[in-house]
Structures are given as structure tokens and as C-alpha cells.
Design a protein around this motif. Structure first.
Motif, PDB file in Angstrom:
ATOM      1  N   ALA A 296       0.829  -1.202   0.000  1.00 16.83           N
ATOM      2  CA  ALA A 296       0.000   0.000   0.000  1.00 16.83           C
ATOM      3  C   ALA A 296       0.868   1.258   0.000  1.00 16.83           C
ATOM      4  CB  ALA A 296      -0.928  -0.005   1.214  1.00 16.83           C
ATOM      5  N   GLU A 297       1.970   1.212   0.754  1.00 18.11           N
ATOM      6  CA  GLU A 297       2.879   2.363   0.779  1.00 18.11           C
ATOM      7  C   GLU A 297       3.434   2.642  -0.615  1.00 18.11           C
ATOM      8  OE1 GLU A 297       7.291   3.697   2.356  1.00 18.11           O
ATOM      9  OE2 GLU A 297       6.539   1.693   2.794  1.00 18.11           O
ATOM     10  N   LEU A 298       3.798   1.592  -1.336  1.00 24.40           N
ATOM     11  CA  LEU A 298       4.334   1.760  -2.684  1.00 24.40           C
ATOM     12  C   LEU A 298       3.319   2.452  -3.588  1.00 24.40           C
ATOM     13  CD1 LEU A 298       6.503   1.250  -4.824  1.00 24.40           C
ATOM     14  CD2 LEU A 298       5.521  -1.019  -5.180  1.00 24.40           C
ATOM     15  N   LEU A 299       2.056   2.064  -3.484  1.00 19.80           N
ATOM     16  CA  LEU A 299       1.017   2.681  -4.310  1.00 19.80           C
ATOM     17  C   LEU A 299       0.813   4.153  -3.948  1.00 19.80           C
ATOM     18  CD1 LEU A 299      -1.486  -0.303  -4.347  1.00 19.80           C
ATOM     19  CD2 LEU A 299      -0.300   0.647  -6.340  1.00 19.80           C
TER      20      LEU A 299
ATOM     21  N   ALA B 284      -7.836   0.000  -2.160  1.00 21.76           N
ATOM     22  CA  ALA B 284      -8.292  -1.359  -2.453  1.00 21.76           C
ATOM     23  C   ALA B 284      -7.493  -2.389  -1.659  1.00 21.76           C
ATOM     24  CB  ALA B 284      -8.174  -1.635  -3.952  1.00 21.76           C
ATOM     25  N   VAL B 285      -6.183  -2.163  -1.522  1.00 25.47           N
ATOM     26  CA  VAL B 285      -5.349  -3.084  -0.736  1.00 25.47           C
ATOM     27  C   VAL B 285      -5.811  -3.098   0.716  1.00 25.47           C
ATOM     28  CG1 VAL B 285      -3.027  -3.408   0.206  1.00 25.47           C
ATOM     29  CG2 VAL B 285      -3.327  -2.956  -2.224  1.00 25.47           C
ATOM     30  N   GLY B 286      -6.064  -1.913   1.272  1.00 21.90           N
ATOM     31  CA  GLY B 286      -6.527  -1.846   2.654  1.00 21.90           C
ATOM     32  C   GLY B 286      -7.843  -2.559   2.866  1.00 21.90           C
ATOM     33  N   LEU B 287      -8.764  -2.413   1.903  1.00 23.28           N
ATOM     34  CA  LEU B 287     -10.062  -3.066   2.013  1.00 23.28           C
ATOM     35  C   LEU B 287      -9.951  -4.576   1.808  1.00 23.28           C
ATOM     36  CD1 LEU B 287     -12.268  -0.527   0.007  1.00 23.28           C
ATOM     37  CD2 LEU B 287     -12.285  -0.901   2.485  1.00 23.28           C
ATOM     38  N   ALA B 288      -9.162  -4.967   0.806  1.00 19.23           N
ATOM     39  CA  ALA B 288      -9.066  -6.387   0.475  1.00 19.23           C
ATOM     40  C   ALA B 288      -8.466  -7.199   1.617  1.00 19.23           C
ATOM     41  CB  ALA B 288      -8.234  -6.569  -0.797  1.00 19.23           C
ATOM     42  N   PHE B 289      -7.516  -6.613   2.317  1.00 18.99           N
ATOM     43  CA  PHE B 289      -6.842  -7.353   3.393  1.00 18.99           C
ATOM     44  C   PHE B 289      -7.327  -6.938   4.775  1.00 18.99           C
ATOM     45  CE2 PHE B 289      -4.041  -7.749  -0.243  1.00 18.99           C
ATOM     46  CZ  PHE B 289      -3.657  -9.088  -0.188  1.00 18.99           C
ATOM     47  N   ARG B 290      -8.377  -6.135   4.815  1.00 18.93           N
ATOM     48  CA  ARG B 290      -9.044  -5.756   6.055  1.00 18.93           C
ATOM     49  C   ARG B 290      -8.072  -5.198   7.093  1.00 18.93           C
ATOM     50  NH1 ARG B 290     -13.265 -10.898   6.828  1.00 18.93           N
ATOM     51  NH2 ARG B 290     -14.332 -10.641   4.805  1.00 18.93           N
ATOM     52  N   LEU B 291      -7.279  -4.248   6.650  1.00 15.51           N
ATOM     53  CA  LEU B 291      -6.357  -3.605   7.578  1.00 15.51           C
ATOM     54  C   LEU B 291      -7.143  -2.785   8.597  1.00 15.51           C
ATOM     55  CD1 LEU B 291      -3.511  -2.513   5.123  1.00 15.51           C
ATOM     56  CD2 LEU B 291      -3.588  -4.500   6.628  1.00 15.51           C
ATOM     57  N   GLY B 292      -6.604  -2.654   9.800  1.00 16.41           N
ATOM     58  CA  GLY B 292      -7.319  -2.040  10.901  1.00 16.41           C
ATOM     59  C   GLY B 292      -7.420  -0.535  10.819  1.00 16.41           C
ATOM     60  N   ALA B 293      -8.181   0.017  11.766  1.00 19.61           N
ATOM     61  CA  ALA B 293      -8.418   1.460  11.786  1.00 19.61           C
ATOM     62  C   ALA B 293      -7.123   2.241  11.954  1.00 19.61           C
ATOM     63  CB  ALA B 293      -9.392   1.804  12.917  1.00 19.61           C
ATOM     64  N   GLY B 294      -6.170   1.697  12.720  1.00 20.28           N
ATOM     65  CA  GLY B 294      -4.892   2.380  12.907  1.00 20.28           C
ATOM     66  C   GLY B 294      -4.168   2.581  11.594  1.00 20.28           C
TER      67      GLY B 294
ATOM     68  N   TRP C 280      -5.565   2.726   8.593  1.00 20.69           N
ATOM     69  CA  TRP C 280      -6.299   3.699   7.777  1.00 20.69           C
ATOM     70  C   TRP C 280      -5.967   5.127   8.194  1.00 20.69           C
ATOM     71  CZ3 TRP C 280      -8.644   2.757   3.337  1.00 20.69           C
ATOM     72  CH2 TRP C 280      -9.044   1.447   3.047  1.00 20.69           C
ATOM     73  N   GLY C 281      -5.857   5.360   9.501  1.00 24.86           N
ATOM     74  CA  GLY C 281      -5.487   6.689   9.967  1.00 24.86           C
ATOM     75  C   GLY C 281      -4.097   7.081   9.502  1.00 24.86           C
TER      76      GLY C 281
ATOM     77  N   VAL D 199       6.428   4.346   8.166  1.00 24.41           N
ATOM     78  CA  VAL D 199       6.898   3.408   9.188  1.00 24.41           C
ATOM     79  C   VAL D 199       5.783   3.131  10.195  1.00 24.41           C
ATOM     80  CG1 VAL D 199       8.533   3.075  11.074  1.00 24.41           C
ATOM     81  CG2 VAL D 199       9.304   4.113   8.933  1.00 24.41           C
ATOM     82  N   VAL D 200       5.089   4.198  10.620  1.00 19.76           N
ATOM     83  CA  VAL D 200       3.986   4.029  11.570  1.00 19.76           C
ATOM     84  C   VAL D 200       2.877   3.186  10.960  1.00 19.76           C
ATOM     85  CG1 VAL D 200       2.348   5.214  13.069  1.00 19.76           C
ATOM     86  CG2 VAL D 200       4.540   6.266  12.576  1.00 19.76           C
ATOM     87  N   SER D 201       2.624   3.377   9.665  1.00 19.16           N
ATOM     88  CA  SER D 201       1.537   2.626   9.029  1.00 19.16           C
ATOM     89  C   SER D 201       1.806   1.126   9.079  1.00 19.16           C
ATOM     90  CB  SER D 201       1.340   3.093   7.580  1.00 19.16           C
ATOM     91  OG  SER D 201       2.383   2.633   6.733  1.00 19.16           O
ATOM     92  N   GLY D 202       3.053   0.733   8.848  1.00 19.43           N
ATOM     93  CA  GLY D 202       3.392  -0.679   8.940  1.00 19.43           C
ATOM     94  C   GLY D 202       3.254  -1.211  10.353  1.00 19.43           C
TER      95      GLY D 202
END
Length: 338
Positions: free
Chosen positions: A54-57, A106-116, A118-119, A154-157
Motif C-alpha cells: 500500500a505504501e508503494l502505491l 483497495a489493498v486496505g479493504l481487500a486485506f481488512r487492515l485495521g483502523a490504525g 487507515w489513519g 513506518v507508523v503505518s506498517g
């Protein structure tokens, strides 16, 4: 085919792309190793890798947005950027920007990444868009915003991995002690690289010895660990029989080594700038300094954390980034990353 592909490689600064995925994965890997026990669980590894994709995109979308914002200024300055020269149409670059940002969503939705996550992703996107629009009017703020693009990645990961940590296995205090220095180091080092590249098309005079000072910023991510290692060695020296075990059981040696190599990379990159130089030499120095981020990322991806061995997926990613960077520089030497 080369005439079709080359403008896109220029738009997306292909020499820099191997460094764009590792920030988020390094942040996620650091958290994953802390909660991995005898081995890092697969879901934690997957979350870190997904955050890196997601970071790359987001990075690619930001590059397209940058050229759209700067199109008129680039054209007036006679820049070789593909949008300014007409090699790519404004419509095509707009579409690429939309697809890249939409792909991250789309990556965030497809892999159901958490609210943290997304922020954090929203904060990264905001920093990217703000940098592209403010870097000329408020240069110092622009340096910081570009640094935040990397630091927030870094925080996103870390947030993506924290979102799948099993209940009771997450220590917020340890997370802060581990990740905050990484964020500061990534932010400050990237800001220094951005400042080095500011106005590179007008570079002419020699730089002073202070050009070496930003190398110290590469050590910020491991400053607490350097202190802990120094204390560990000092205590062991008082008991020589325990020296070997004390040092070999200390996990973060590879991150420390990676950051030291990043500092050395900065010094090597700016050493030629002590003489009068032009835009080409400055751009080459910027590209090499950006490569210092790969050393920082590699150290955190390959860490052996208190008996928890390196994760093959993380080690493989680090190797792939290095190999691809070398291959890209050999295949397209005329395409710069700055």
C-alpha cells in the motif's frame, strides 16, 4: 516500446522505487519481532508486507501528483520531466494518480487492515499532497513534510501489524519505545535528503564540512539500542566471563549496523560536493543518499530478536530491494531518482 515505457519510468523515478516499499515493512517487522515469541506468526508478516504494498502505491500516486502540480514550472524551466516535455499527457498522469491512490485503498479493504492503518495511510496521503503544493512557497516545511511521508509510512506498517496482534500480546509502551525513534530517524534523514536535493538544478558552489552532519540522523532509529548495548557491554566488562553471552544475546545488532552503514552512505554521497559542482553531481549525491534508507530498512528487516530468527519473507524483501536497485541503475543509468 522503449519510447512508450521510458516516460513512465521517469515519472515514477524508478531508481527510488526499491526504497519505497521497505519503510512500512520495517515498521511492521519491528513490532512483529517484539510479539513473535519463538517465531513471528504468519498473520503479522502478511500485515507488514501488505502495508508495504500500500505504501508503494501511495508513493507512486504522490509522484504523479507532484508532476501535475509542477507542470507549468517545469515547462518554464525547460525541465526534462515527461509531463513538461509532452512525453506523457496530463490526462494519462491524472489517471495514473487516481489508479495508484485507489489501489492503496483497495489493498486496505481487500486485506481488512485495521483502523490504525487507515489513519496512518490518510496521514501519509495528506503529507504527500501538502508537500507537493507547499514545497516551493514554504521550503523548510516542505523538507519536514517529505520526511513525514517516510516517517508516517513506518507508523503505518507498525499499525497494520498491531491490528492483528493477538489479545494480551501487545505492549503499547514497548511499541512506543521501539517505533518512535524509527519514525524520528526516518523523518529527519529523509528531510535532510530533500534539503540536499532542493534547487539541485542550480547547484554550483562547494559545500562546507557541515554537509557531513546529517549522517548522524541515520543513527536516531537505533539511539536507544546503542545506549542499551553500551550499557550491556560496560556491565559485561566488569564480569569478563559474561561478555560474549551478553553481546551475542543482544538482538538489535543488525539494525545498529544498518544505520551505521546508512550514515556512511550519506558521508560517501556528499564527499564530492566539497568541490564546486553542477546539477549532475548534486543529483547523483541525492540518489546515493536516498540509498541510505535501504541500509536502515535492511537492518530492521533482517534483525535477530532475542532468539527469534529473521523471517525469510523479510530477508527476501530486503534482498529483492537491493538487487532491483542495482539492476535498475545498470539498465537505466540516464533516469535519475531526484
Amino acid at each position: 516500446m522503449g519510447r512508450v515505457i521510458k516516460p513512465w519510468l521517469q515519472l515514477f523515478r524508478i531508481p527510488n522505487l526499491p526504497t519505497a516499499v521497505g519503510d512500512a515493512v520495517a515498521g511492521g517487522a519491528a513490532v512483529a519481532f517484539c510479539v513473535g515469541g519463538k517465531g513471528v506468526p504468519g498473520p503479522l508478516v502478511a500485515a507488514a508486507l501488505v502495508a508495504g504494498a500500500a505504501e508503494l502505491l501511495l508513493y507512486l500516486g504522490g509522484l504523479a501528483d507532484n508532476d501535475l502540480v509542477d507542470e507549468e514550472a517545469d515547462r518554464a524551466a525547460g525541465s526534462s520531466r515527461p509531463l513538461a516535455t509532452g512525453a506523457l499527457s496530463r490526462r494519462a498522469v491524472r489517471s495514473a494518480r487516481i489508479l495508484c491512490f485507489a489501489g492503496a485503498v483497495a489493498v486496505g479493504l481487500a486485506f481488512r487492515l485495521g483502523a490504525g492503518w487507515w489513519g496512518c495511510a490518510a496521514a501519509v496521503a495528506a503529507a504527500i499532497l501538502s508537500y507537493n503544493r507547499l514545497k516551493e512557497r514554504l521550503p523548510r516545511l516542505g523538507f519536514l513534510l517529505m520526511g513525514l511521508c517516510r516517517g508516517l509510512a513506518v507508523v503505518s506498517g507498525a499499525a497494520a501489524v498491531a491490528g492483528v496482534v493477538p489479545p494480551g500480546a501487545f505492549d503499547a509502551a514497548a511499541w512506543m519505545v521501539l517505533v518512535v525513534p524509527m519514525v524520528l530517524g526516518w523523518t529527519l534523514y529523509t528531510a535532510a535528503v530533500t534539503k540536499l536535493g532542493a534547487g539541485e538544478e542550480r547547484a554550483a558552489g562547494a559545500m562546507g564540512r557541515r554537509r557531513y552532519a546529517p549522517a548522524l540522523l541515520a543513527l536516531v532509529p537505533v539511539a536507544p539500542w546503542c545506549l542499551a548495548l553500551a550499557l550491556s557491554v560496560t556491565a559485561a566488562l566488569l564480569q569478563p566471563d559474561s561478555l560474549r553471552g551478553s553481546v551475542t544475546s543482544f538482538g538489535p545488532l543488525l539494525p545498529i549496523l544498518g544505520c551505521l552503514l546508512a550514515a556512511a552512505t550519506w558521508c560517501s554521497a556528499v564527499r564530492p560536493l566539497g568541490e564546486p559542482h553542477g546539477p549532475r553531481e548534486r543529483g547523483r549525491a541525492v540518489g546515493r543518499a536516498i540509498g541510505g534508507l535501504l541500509w536502515m530498512q535492511t537492518g530492521f528487516l533482517c534483525v535477530w530478536w532475542h532468539g527469534v530468527p529473521p523471517v525469510p519473507a523479510f530477508v527476501g524483501l530486503a534482498a529483492a530491494c537491493w538487487i532491483s536497485r542495482l539492476a535498475i541503475r545498470r539498465a537505466w543509468p540516464a533516469i535519475t531518482g531526484s
